[in-house]
Enzyme design. Structure first.
Site, PDB file in Angstrom:
ATOM      1  N   GLU A  66     -11.167  32.739  45.093  1.00  0.00           N
ATOM      2  CA  GLU A  66     -10.007  32.798  44.141  1.00  0.00           C
ATOM      3  C   GLU A  66     -10.493  32.585  42.771  1.00  0.00           C
ATOM      4  O   GLU A  66      -9.935  33.321  41.810  1.00  0.00           O
ATOM      5  CB  GLU A  66      -8.995  31.968  44.420  1.00  0.00           C
ATOM      6  CG  GLU A  66      -8.455  31.954  45.776  1.00  0.00           C
ATOM      7  CD  GLU A  66      -9.208  30.946  47.077  1.00  0.00           C
ATOM      8  OE1 GLU A  66     -10.452  30.915  46.824  1.00  0.00           O
ATOM      9  OE2 GLU A  66      -8.492  30.158  47.623  1.00  0.00           O
ATOM     10  N   CYS A  83      -7.936  25.702  43.486  1.00  0.00           N
ATOM     11  CA  CYS A  83      -7.750  27.098  43.344  1.00  0.00           C
ATOM     12  C   CYS A  83      -6.095  27.326  43.132  1.00  0.00           C
ATOM     13  O   CYS A  83      -5.845  28.202  42.284  1.00  0.00           O
ATOM     14  CB  CYS A  83      -8.103  27.975  44.603  1.00  0.00           C
ATOM     15  SG  CYS A  83     -10.035  28.053  44.749  1.00  0.00           S
ATOM     16  N   CYS A  90      -7.390  26.031  48.076  1.00  0.00           N
ATOM     17  CA  CYS A  90      -7.627  24.530  47.941  1.00  0.00           C
ATOM     18  C   CYS A  90      -6.683  24.136  46.832  1.00  0.00           C
ATOM     19  O   CYS A  90      -6.192  24.973  45.909  1.00  0.00           O
ATOM     20  CB  CYS A  90      -9.054  24.238  47.840  1.00  0.00           C
ATOM     21  SG  CYS A  90      -9.695  24.637  46.414  1.00  0.00           S
ATOM     22  N   HIS A 105     -15.389  29.407  44.302  1.00  0.00           N
ATOM     23  CA  HIS A 105     -14.556  30.101  45.368  1.00  0.00           C
ATOM     24  C   HIS A 105     -14.111  31.509  44.950  1.00  0.00           C
ATOM     25  O   HIS A 105     -13.994  31.812  43.737  1.00  0.00           O
ATOM     26  CB  HIS A 105     -13.200  29.103  45.536  1.00  0.00           C
ATOM     27  CG  HIS A 105     -13.603  27.778  46.145  1.00  0.00           C
ATOM     28  ND1 HIS A 105     -12.386  27.049  46.435  1.00  0.00           N
ATOM     29  CD2 HIS A 105     -14.722  26.996  46.307  1.00  0.00           C
ATOM     30  CE1 HIS A 105     -13.227  26.195  46.847  1.00  0.00           C
ATOM     31  NE2 HIS A 105     -14.495  25.769  46.459  1.00  0.00           N
TER      32      HIS A 105
END
Length: 145
Positions: A49, A80, A77, A47
Site C-alpha cells: 500500500e 497503511c 495495517c 508495504h
C-alpha cells in the site's frame, strides 16, 4: 483486484509476504501498482500500500489522491491505514481480513478514530478466498509444510 492479486503473486515469487496493491484513478486507469518489498528494501514501511500510494502521488503530482480507489489483497495495517487517510483516498477495497495486524476492521480501526481526518469508503472481502490462499500457502511453505 485482479491486478492487486498479480502484484501479490509477484511479491511471493520474490520471497516477500504476498500482498499487492493498486491505485486506480477516477477515470478507471491504473496509476500505480506494487507488491510488498520490505525484505528487498530492508524497509519495514515498504508495504504494498505504501509503495503504491507513493508512486501514485508522484504520478499525479500531489500528496492527495482525491477520488482515487485503492485495491489491496489484505486488510491494511494501522500504518497503511494512516497513509490512506492522509492521502485522502476515496475508496478502499480489500480482500482478506487480518485479525493479527489489521488496522481497518481489526485492531486499531484507524478510520473510526476521531483523530482520523479522512475515512475512505471501505469494501472488504473482495476476492478474499484467493488472497487468503496466497497468504496461507506462502506461510505454510515457509514453515516447511
Amino acid at each position: 483486484m485482479g491486478q492487486a492479486l498479480e502484484q501479490a503473486r509477484a511479491a511471493a515469487a520474490r520471497g516477500e509476504v504476498p500482498v499487492g496493491a493498486v491505485v486506480v484513478s477516477p477515470t478507471g486507469e491504473i496509476v500505480a501498482a506494487a507488491g510488498n518489498e520490505t525484505r528487498a528494501r530492508n524497509d519495514p514501511t515498504a508495504h504494498a500500500e505504501m509503495l503504491a500510494l507513493r508512486a501514485a502521488c508522484a504520478a499525479v503530482g500531489s500528496e492527495r489522491l482525491i477520488n482515487h480507489t485503492l485495491y489491496v489483497t489484505l486488510e491494511p495495517c494501522a500504518m497503511c491505514a494512516g497513509a490512506i487517510a492522509a492521502a485522502r483516498v476515496a475508496r478502499l477495497f480489500y480482500g482478506a481480513a487480518d485479525p493479527k495486524s489489521g488496522g481497518v476492521a481489526q485492531g486499531a480501526r484507524v478510520f473510526s478514530h476521531p483523530q482520523c481526518h479522512h475515512a475512505p469508503e471501505v469494501y472488504d472481502g473482495i476476492a478474499a478466498a484467493e488472497a487468503e490462499a496466497l497468504l496461507t500457502g506462502f506461510f505454510k511453505a515457509k514453515r516447511g509444510g
